[in-house]
Design an enzyme around this catalytic site. Structure first.
Site, PDB file in Angstrom:
ATOM      1  N   HIS A 114       0.875  -1.174   0.000  1.00  0.00           N
ATOM      2  CA  HIS A 114       0.000   0.000   0.000  1.00  0.00           C
ATOM      3  C   HIS A 114       0.916   1.229   0.000  1.00  0.00           C
ATOM      4  O   HIS A 114       2.015   1.175   0.556  1.00  0.00           O
ATOM      5  CB  HIS A 114      -0.830  -0.064   1.288  1.00  0.00           C
ATOM      6  CG  HIS A 114      -1.887   0.969   1.433  1.00  0.00           C
ATOM      7  ND1 HIS A 114      -1.621   2.271   1.788  1.00  0.00           N
ATOM      8  CD2 HIS A 114      -3.240   0.908   1.299  1.00  0.00           C
ATOM      9  CE1 HIS A 114      -2.754   2.958   1.877  1.00  0.00           C
ATOM     10  NE2 HIS A 114      -3.748   2.151   1.571  1.00  0.00           N
ATOM     11  N   ASP A 194       3.124  -4.234   8.053  1.00  0.00           N
ATOM     12  CA  ASP A 194       1.876  -3.484   7.920  1.00  0.00           C
ATOM     13  C   ASP A 194       0.729  -4.483   8.108  1.00  0.00           C
ATOM     14  O   ASP A 194       0.439  -5.291   7.222  1.00  0.00           O
ATOM     15  CB  ASP A 194       1.852  -2.850   6.525  1.00  0.00           C
ATOM     16  CG  ASP A 194       0.518  -2.196   6.189  1.00  0.00           C
ATOM     17  OD1 ASP A 194      -0.446  -2.346   6.966  1.00  0.00           O
ATOM     18  OD2 ASP A 194       0.445  -1.544   5.127  1.00  0.00           O
ATOM     19  N   GLN A 197      -4.607  -4.897   7.088  1.00  0.00           N
ATOM     20  CA  GLN A 197      -5.665  -5.775   6.566  1.00  0.00           C
ATOM     21  C   GLN A 197      -5.679  -7.134   7.256  1.00  0.00           C
ATOM     22  O   GLN A 197      -6.425  -8.022   6.863  1.00  0.00           O
ATOM     23  CB  GLN A 197      -5.490  -5.991   5.056  1.00  0.00           C
ATOM     24  CG  GLN A 197      -5.587  -4.726   4.228  1.00  0.00           C
ATOM     25  CD  GLN A 197      -6.990  -4.123   4.222  1.00  0.00           C
ATOM     26  OE1 GLN A 197      -7.980  -4.778   4.580  1.00  0.00           O
ATOM     27  NE2 GLN A 197      -7.102  -2.866   3.813  1.00  0.00           N
ATOM     28  N   LYS A 220     -10.233  -0.356  10.672  1.00  0.00           N
ATOM     29  CA  LYS A 220     -10.385  -1.536   9.819  1.00  0.00           C
ATOM     30  C   LYS A 220     -10.699  -2.774  10.655  1.00  0.00           C
ATOM     31  O   LYS A 220     -10.724  -3.890  10.156  1.00  0.00           O
ATOM     32  CB  LYS A 220      -9.117  -1.763   8.999  1.00  0.00           C
ATOM     33  CG  LYS A 220      -8.877  -0.651   7.957  1.00  0.00           C
ATOM     34  CD  LYS A 220      -7.635  -0.941   7.155  1.00  0.00           C
ATOM     35  CE  LYS A 220      -7.105   0.259   6.401  1.00  0.00           C
ATOM     36  NZ  LYS A 220      -7.893   0.654   5.247  1.00  0.00           N
ATOM     37  N   CYS A 352      -4.882   2.697  -3.474  1.00  0.00           N
ATOM     38  CA  CYS A 352      -3.600   3.146  -2.879  1.00  0.00           C
ATOM     39  C   CYS A 352      -2.496   2.134  -3.133  1.00  0.00           C
ATOM     40  O   CYS A 352      -1.627   1.921  -2.261  1.00  0.00           O
ATOM     41  CB  CYS A 352      -3.726   3.426  -1.387  1.00  0.00           C
ATOM     42  SG  CYS A 352      -4.846   4.767  -1.020  1.00  0.00           S
TER      43      CYS A 352
END
Ligand SMILES: Cc1ncc(COP(=O)(O)O)c(C=O)c1O
Length: 397
Positions: A114, A194, A197, A220, A352
């Site tokens: 991302h 990261d 998600q 999220k 993104c």
């Protein structure tokens, strides 16, 4: 499990098929209630007031930190509240990497990042004369063969930034294996993962992953916007400089200078998003009360049903809860607009992740991303919408 009834938005829009959970998830009643409680009943500032409602606010804020720590298998002192994944990664880039990397050093990222886990590194690379290398894709997965890693990783590699679950392809990267492999070649590599998600879809125990930093966003994972987390190993946090200097992050200030507060408080300068942190603590409770077994079962059932139903209606790529649809003859924006007419919310664009779309040879895509409240009825609405798109746009060869 009647999960939709826990989300007030479905009372207003009972037929809504919300399939844009990769962008943000909807918020359950208990999270909204908890935040409301803060704003209505004890909306004082934290860590300062020597009076009841301020003490209550401090207790609730710190109790959210304890819940988040338990949720990812960490110690509360290793949890820094930020504004989201982007802010967390920028804190690593500006607070750790800027201080510890020098001209000629290399940063390894992947081809599926991302922008929030690429642009901070590009910016730092430009400022400090660093080199960025990319771990390549092999289909929708990363190529982590020994040969590829040997070519990319060396003694100059000081940092690796890697997404755990791709926000475009849904790919679940074997981060633990990858970290083991790169650290075997160069044990000094500092890895930031990261997890934006990942956290809403699978149990995460940061210490098992072998990472140095782990970043994610509250919004999220059924929590509010404006709150996120950076987890860091104790030793790494000790090497990190704050980026926000001012009130709230000091122990003592004189005209001559200041002494910083302990970790993690030194990284939370200024008034933090208090109600939002408390709301995130409640989102953790929400997930834990549902339980991973039921959450994962529900999500698997829904995406398996989607995989079965899509047939030849559209080309679909992706693993698990995130899929992109490629429909010959229809632009993703048109697809999303038509789906909106039947109450289906999906994302259209580059999500993104422009470099990834360039790799895939796509200008843009239509993304379907699932959460625990999605079920077969949402998939049926999506399929109905896709048939409508096909009728309007897709020409037979
Ligand atoms: C994989 C990934 N990383 C980072 C981000 C950025 O998160 P935020 O906008 O909450 O900072 C997102 C959001 O879409 C994401 O999907």
């Amino acid at each position: 499990m009647d999960i939709k009834s826990k989300f007030p938005i479905f009372k207003k829009y009972p037929d809504l098929a919300y399939l844009d959970n990769g962008a943000t998830t909807l918020k359950p009643e208990i999270v909204l209630e908890k935040m409301n409680e803060y704003y209505r009943e004890y909306s004082a500032n934290i860590h300062r007031g020597i009076y009841g409602i301020s003490e209550r606010a401090t207790e609730e804020y710190e109790s959210a930190r304890v819940k988040v720590a338990r949720f990812i298998g960490a110690a509360p002192s290793e949890i820094i509240f930020t504004f989201g994944t982007t802010a967390s990664i920028n804190l690593v880039a500006s607070g750790w990497a800027d201080k510890n990397l020098k001209r000629g050093d290399e940063i390894l990222v992947t081809e599926m990042e991302h922008h929030s886990n690429l642009v901070p590194w590009q910016n730092l690379a430009k400022k400090k004369g660093l080199k960025i290398k990319f771990l390549p894709l092999n289909g929708i997965f990363l190529d982590i063969s020994d040969e590829v890693l040997k070519n990319l990783v060396n003694e100059k590699t000081k940092m690796m930034a890697m997404v755990q679950v791709s926000n475009v392809l849904g790919t679940v990267n074997p981060v633990k294996d990858i970290i083991e492999k790169v650290k075997k070649i160069n044990p000094k590599i500092v890895v930031v993962v990261d997890g934006a998600q990942a956290v809403a879809h699978m149990p995460i125990k940061v210490k098992d992953l072998g990472a140095d930093f782990y970043a994610f966003s509250g919004h999220k994972m059924y929590g509010p916007t404006g709150i996120g987390v950076l987890w860091g190993k104790k030793e790494r946090l000790e090497e990190t400089e704050p980026v926000n200097f001012g009130g709230g992050m000091i122990e003592e200030v004189t005209e001559e200078g200041f002494r910083m507060a302990s970790i993690p408080f030194r990284f939370e300068g200024g008034t933090p998003p208090i109600g939002e942190a408390i709301g995130l603590g409640e989102a953790v409770d929400f997930i834990e009360e549902l339980g991973w077994k039921d959450i994962m079962e529900q999500e698997i059932n829904t995406y398996k049903y989607l995989e079965e139903k899509i047939g030849g209606l559209a080309e679909m790529m992706g693993e698990g809860t995130i899929k992109i649809l490629v429909m010959k003859g229809a632009h993703p924006h048109d697809v999303a607009q038509i789906l909106d007419t039947v109450g289906v919310c999906v994302r259209a664009g580059h999500h993104c992740a422009m470099p990834l779309h360039q790799k895939l040879g796509l200008m843009a895509s239509t993304r379907v991303s699932l959460a625990v409240y999605n079920d077969k009825s949402d998939v049926d609405k999506l399929i109905g919408g896709i048939k409508k798109v096909n009728k309007i746009f897709v020409k037979e060869d």
